[in-house]
Motif scaffolding. Structure first.
Motif, PDB file in Angstrom:
ATOM      1  N   THR A   1       0.804  -1.225   0.000  1.00 46.66           N
ATOM      2  CA  THR A   1       0.000   0.000   0.000  1.00 46.66           C
ATOM      3  C   THR A   1       0.838   1.277   0.000  1.00 46.66           C
ATOM      4  O   THR A   1       0.284   2.374  -0.031  1.00 46.66           O
ATOM      5  CB  THR A   1      -0.930   0.007   1.221  1.00 46.66           C
ATOM      6  N   ALA A   2       2.154   1.144   0.088  1.00 38.53           N
ATOM      7  CA  ALA A   2       3.009   2.331   0.016  1.00 38.53           C
ATOM      8  C   ALA A   2       2.917   2.940  -1.379  1.00 38.53           C
ATOM      9  O   ALA A   2       2.696   2.233  -2.367  1.00 38.53           O
ATOM     10  CB  ALA A   2       4.457   1.967   0.334  1.00 38.53           C
ATOM     11  N   PRO A   3       3.036   4.275  -1.518  1.00 34.04           N
ATOM     12  CA  PRO A   3       2.899   4.912  -2.841  1.00 34.04           C
ATOM     13  C   PRO A   3       3.843   4.326  -3.882  1.00 34.04           C
ATOM     14  O   PRO A   3       3.469   4.150  -5.036  1.00 34.04           O
ATOM     15  CB  PRO A   3       3.203   6.380  -2.553  1.00 34.04           C
TER      16      PRO A   3
ATOM     17  N   ALA B   1       0.350  10.922  -3.100  1.00 35.20           N
ATOM     18  CA  ALA B   1       0.104  10.909  -1.655  1.00 35.20           C
ATOM     19  C   ALA B   1       0.148  12.363  -1.208  1.00 35.20           C
ATOM     20  O   ALA B   1       1.213  12.900  -0.855  1.00 35.20           O
ATOM     21  CB  ALA B   1       1.151  10.076  -0.926  1.00 35.20           C
TER      22      ALA B   1
ATOM     23  N   LEU C   1       1.376  13.029   3.504  1.00 36.06           N
ATOM     24  CA  LEU C   1       2.161  11.881   3.953  1.00 36.06           C
ATOM     25  C   LEU C   1       1.824  11.465   5.375  1.00 36.06           C
ATOM     26  O   LEU C   1       2.080  10.318   5.773  1.00 36.06           O
ATOM     27  CB  LEU C   1       3.654  12.215   3.851  1.00 36.06           C
TER      28      LEU C   1
ATOM     29  N   ALA D   1      -0.509   8.749   4.895  1.00 34.22           N
ATOM     30  CA  ALA D   1      -0.065   7.633   4.055  1.00 34.22           C
ATOM     31  C   ALA D   1       0.461   6.525   4.957  1.00 34.22           C
ATOM     32  O   ALA D   1       1.662   6.399   5.205  1.00 34.22           O
ATOM     33  CB  ALA D   1       0.998   8.094   3.062  1.00 34.22           C
TER      34      ALA D   1
ATOM     35  N   TRP E   1       3.093   4.054   3.502  1.00 34.90           N
ATOM     36  CA  TRP E   1       4.449   4.619   3.446  1.00 34.90           C
ATOM     37  C   TRP E   1       5.078   4.639   4.831  1.00 34.90           C
ATOM     38  O   TRP E   1       6.249   4.318   5.003  1.00 34.90           O
ATOM     39  CB  TRP E   1       4.377   6.025   2.854  1.00 34.90           C
TER      40      TRP E   1
ATOM     41  N   SER F   1       4.263  15.876   1.196  1.00 37.29           N
ATOM     42  CA  SER F   1       3.511  15.479   0.008  1.00 37.29           C
ATOM     43  C   SER F   1       4.454  14.738  -0.932  1.00 37.29           C
ATOM     44  O   SER F   1       5.644  15.054  -1.014  1.00 37.29           O
ATOM     45  CB  SER F   1       2.906  16.701  -0.696  1.00 37.29           C
TER      46      SER F   1
END
Length: 928
Positions: A416-418, A431, A434, A437, A440, A458
């Motif tokens: 699921t991390a960008p 994202a 952050l 996120a 991340w 960001s």
């Protein structure tokens, strides 16, 4: 012309001219009539005055009363009256009594007759009048004559006839007419000049057109959506249109008022009164944002220059302009990216250029990660899950950064991390915050916490893909910029990443091809130079940074302790140039085994290249693929397929150059020939550097012209330097300048060939060479005289034994008794063959070098051939025995015949064991 006249007649200037001409005509006519009447009036007045004066003078003349009282006044007065009339220029002088009877007159027939209308003079009054009647119309004066008591006793009448007065006026008419004509002409000319000037200024427009123009001017001035102000040099407002009044809220009586009295805010008043020139100056006036332009007007008719001010309301366009400016800056950034990314064809540098071009105009920090195969230039695998990459570049607005440095391995383990999401989806992922996120943050809790504390807020992750293959990833971060990335930024980042990916892929493919070419070229270049005594050699080879070329060199050992020094250059770069270089080097090696002179060797090499080019050009039609059903050559549609015809062009060898030099350490002579290649540098023992004159040869493969060799003797201790043009010339240095610099570098004494190579490259090498560099430095040597033995052989069979004995004695002197038997055998066979089948002169030379060299020369050009002799043959075994005992043997041709040579190792080695070695004396009778 008629059209112009018609246009001028109907123009305002033409109408003004006509009006001025009529006015001038009327004025001149009136003036002329006035002058005529004035002249008549003046003539009559002059006539009255003259007549009255003459009458008064005659009436008061002495003796006139007495003459009137005499018995015959006519006799006494007529002569006097005539004399006075002629003297005064009058037409008549008449003396009359109180009844009007004339005593004298200019006309004698009127004497004694009465004059009329004299009652006023009888009453004692002098008068003048215009008399009309008999005997003629005249301007006359009548004066009474008085006696001593004052009584009127007579009358004196004088005058000028009206006809004579008119003649006086008519005498002035020519002058009046000339003056009138001159005045009329000057007036008309003045009107014409004024009309011409007016015609130029009005451009021939008529009254209706000028009226319509004025209406249009007024309509445009007051209808345009841009304020217009005209301000004089005295700071007074001369004109303001409706839009200017609305934008500045001017009063109705604003015109002719000072700008300081218009009720404007101080900043606006200062701008209008300053007089400085401004262009699209953004000015806040009240709640309006105005774009102001101020321009001076030209001075006119001695008046000082004013200025014109235009005002445009840009309040509503501010937001639109802001968005347009952002779009413009993004387009400019894309353009800069296209120019700056991919300039070096180096994978790591291309990644750095991507990171540098986006900071700070788009992101505060940029990191670029690449797959390991991409960094090496290899093709990455298609598909699959990418969990780790190597950081290749990082750039930011500050030197300190919480992000991992270049060279670290970056892992993407949280789906699921960008970064992982972008790689999985195949497109950019945003994202915006952050802090939210979680994927991340979960990937590296400690590192992400530090990044958030640093200010990173960001992120946009963009997979770098080219031809459907993932090469790496670019991450754009914002920290100091308060605005987070948005959807428009996402699209822009994806476009920027797509362009950069193409450059990275090009650099990767170039890296792969460059590595292949370097590997191929180094495998084709000599790895170990042969052991020889003629020269002490050092060399350097540097491939071009932009691509491996076809430069090459070689050192070839030749018979007779001689050595061949070769340098060459193949036009082009890449694998093809390297392969072509290998073919040429192999061909030179093959031709050198024939021991040909340099010019003949280059001729054979040129012929070979021509034949190769012709053969491959003829087969190029099928090199690209088989013919399709229509008879057209077809190729595979893969991405790596080359354009049609490229294989044909790539296979051509035409354009290669070569320099071939042969040095003989026995004689110290060097013979060389060039095929379009720069000549060598020759360093004399005293340090002088020369560039020997070489015959101009054409490059290999051009054909049609023979090559020419040059030969010169080298003093002992001389140095030859052979090089390719990449050493001396480049884009910023011409060939002659490079030669001068090379000569200065080579003139330094006391250096070994290896040191000389290092110094030359340190001085001559370009920062980024655009061509290969091949450098060969050879210090020449001479063989000592005690290592050479020579004999002249008479052309008789008895000389064979003497030569054999002399050779055996020389071998003993040299300490080579171990090889005496094979040496004597070889000498016997070679000398016997020269005497039997050759021609004079015959000579023998023994050279003790790294091997024992036996040479037998004669004046014949026939070449012996090795063959098997049948059992019943009487001859044919001598050359076979030479081949068995000698390590090498062969034939070379000279200008006056040939030389048959054979080499024997100095160590003796294992001798061949023939079944029954014949007696040496018997071998002399064996035929070849």
């Amino acid at each position: 012309m008629s059209a112009r006249l018609s246009r001028g007649a109907h123009s305002v200037a033409g109408q003004v001219f006509a009006l001025q001409a009529v006015i001038v005509l009327l004025l001149i006519t009136a003036a002329a009539l006035a002058l005529v009447f004035q002249a008549r009036f003046d003539s009559q007045r002059d006539a009255r005055n003259r007549s009255l004066a003459a009458a008064e003078a005659f009436a008061h003349a002495p003796g006139l009363p007495e003459a009137l009282m005499s018995h015959d006044p006519t006799a006494a007065l007529q002569p006097l009256a005539e004399a006075a009339r002629r003297a005064s220029g009058l037409d008549f002088i008449a003396v009359m009594d109180l009844r009007g009877v004339r005593y004298t007159d200019s006309r004698p027939e009127l004497i004694g007759k009465r004059a009329s209308d004299i009652s006023r003079a009888v009453a004692g009054e002098s008068f003048t009048q215009v008399f009309k009647g008999q005997p003629s119309d005249a301007v006359r004066a009548v004066v009474p004559v008085r006696n001593a008591d004052g009584e009127v006793i007579g009358l004196v009448g004088t005058g000028i006839e009206v006809e004579n007065v008119s003649h006086a006026v008519e005498a002035q008419l020519p002058l009046l007419v000339g003056a009138t004509a001159g005045g009329l002409l000057l007036g008309t000319a003045g009107a014409a000049l004024v009309s011409r000037r007016l015609l130029h200024q009005t451009r021939g427009l008529g009254a209706a057109e000028m009226t319509r123009m004025n209406e249009h001017h007024e309509a445009v001035l007051h209808a345009v959506r841009e304020g217009v102000l005209i301000i004089g040099n005295d700071q007074r407002l001369i004109l303001a249109n409706d839009e200017a009044r609305r934008l500045l809220d001017l009063p109705q009586d604003a015109e002719e008022r000072h700008v300081g009295d218009l009720g404007l805010d101080p900043r606006t008043t200062e701008l209008l009164a300053s007089g400085r020139v401004v262009t699209d100056h953004v000015h806040l006036a009240g709640d309006r944002l105005l774009a102001v332009n101020v321009r001076p007007t030209m001075a006119y008719a001695g008046r000082p220059a004013g200025r014109v001010v235009t005002l445009r309301d840009s309040t509503e366009l501010a937001s639109v302009s802001g968005r347009a400016e952002v779009a413009r800056s993004r387009l400019q950034l894309l353009y800069d990216a296209g120019v700056r990314i991919g300039t070096t064809l180096d994978v790591a540098r291309t990644a750095e250029e991507l990171s540098e071009v986006a900071v700070p105009r788009f992101a505060d920090f940029v990191t670029v990660e690449l797959l390991e195969p991409v960094l090496r230039g290899d093709e990455p695998s298609r598909g699959g899950v990418y969990t780790e990459m190597r950081r290749a570049a990082i750039s930011g607005i500050r030197s300190d950064s919480p992000l991992q440095p270049v060279g670290d391995l970056i892992r993407f383990e949280v789906p699921t991390a960008p970064m992982a999401a972008a790689l999985d989806a195949g497109h950019a992922v945003l994202a915006a915050d952050l802090n939210a996120a979680m994927g991340w943050r979960a990937q590296d809790s400690q590192g992400t916490r530090v990044a958030l504390e640093y200010g990173l807020h960001s992120l946009i992750s963009v997979p770098l893909q080219a031809r459907g293959v993932v090469l790496g990833m670019a991450n754009f971060w914002r920290a100091d910029t308060p605005e987070p990335f948005d959807g428009e930024d996402l699209s822009f980042a994806e476009e920027l990443g797509a362009r950069a990916a193409v450059s990275i892929d090009n650099a990767r493919r170039f890296t792969r091809e460059h590595a292949m070419a370097v590997t191929l070229q180094r495998s084709l270049l000599p790895r170990v130079l042969p052991d020889q005594s003629a020269v002490d050699v050092a060399y350097r080879y540097l491939p071009a940074k932009a691509g491996v070329g076809g430069d090459w060199f070689d050192v070839i050992q030749l018979p007779g302790a001689r050595v061949a020094l070769v340098v060459g250059d193949v036009v082009g770069h890449g694998v093809h140039a390297a392969a072509t270089m290998g073919r040429l080097r192999t061909a030179v090696h093959n031709f050198s085994t024939l021991d040909l002179p340099p010019d003949e060797l280059l001729g054979h090499l040129d012929e070979l290249i021509n034949r190769i080019d012709q053969d491959e050009a003829g087969g190029a039609g099928t090199a690209d693929g088989s013919a399709d059903g229509n008879g057209n050559g077809s190729r595979g549609g893969g991405e790596d397929a080359e354009p049609d015809g490229r294989a044909e062009r790539a296979s051509s060898v035409t354009g290669a150059t070569c320099l071939y030099a042969v040095y003989d350490p026995v004689s110290g002579r060097c013979r060389m020939a060039s095929a379009g290649h720069p000549g060598p540098a020759l360093i004399r023992p005293d340090g002088r550097v020369e560039f020997p004159e070489m015959p101009a040869g054409i490059p290999l493969g051009v054909g049609g012209m023979p090559f020419e060799a040059v030969e010169f003797e080298l003093p002992e201790g001389s140095r030859l330097v052979l090089f390719t043009d990449g050493l001396v010339e480049d884009r910023d240095r011409d060939f002659d300048t490079g030669l001068r610099l090379l000569a200065e570098t080579l003139s330094r004494p006391g250096r070994s060939p290896d040191q000389a190579c290092s110094d030359v490259l340190a001085t001559m090498l370009f920062p980024v060479p655009s061509d290969d560099i091949a450098l060969l430095v050879a210090d020449t040597r001479r063989l000592e005289a005690d290592r050479i033995a020579e004999w002249e052989v008479p052309v008789e069979h008895s000389a064979v034994s003497r030569v054999r004995n002399a050779g055996s004695a020389q071998l003993v002197e040299w300490g080579l008794e171990d090889i005496a038997f094979p040496a004597e055998l070889i000498l016997s066979e070679l000398v016997t063959n020269a005497i039997r089948y050759g021609s004079a002169p015959v000579g023998v030379r023994l050279i003790r070098d790294r091997s024992l060299i036996c040479e037998v020369s004669d004046g014949s050009s026939t070449s012996p051939h090795l063959r098997y002799a049948a059992t019943t043959d009487e001859g044919g075994r001598g050359l076979f025995l030479v081949a068995q005992y000698a390590e090498r043997w062969g034939t070379r041709y000279t200008d006056r015949g040939k030389v048959i040579w054979a080499e024997l190792p100095l160590t003796g080695g294992a001798e061949p064991q023939p079944p029954a070695p014949p007696d040496l004396e018997a071998l002399e009778d064996l035929a070849w």
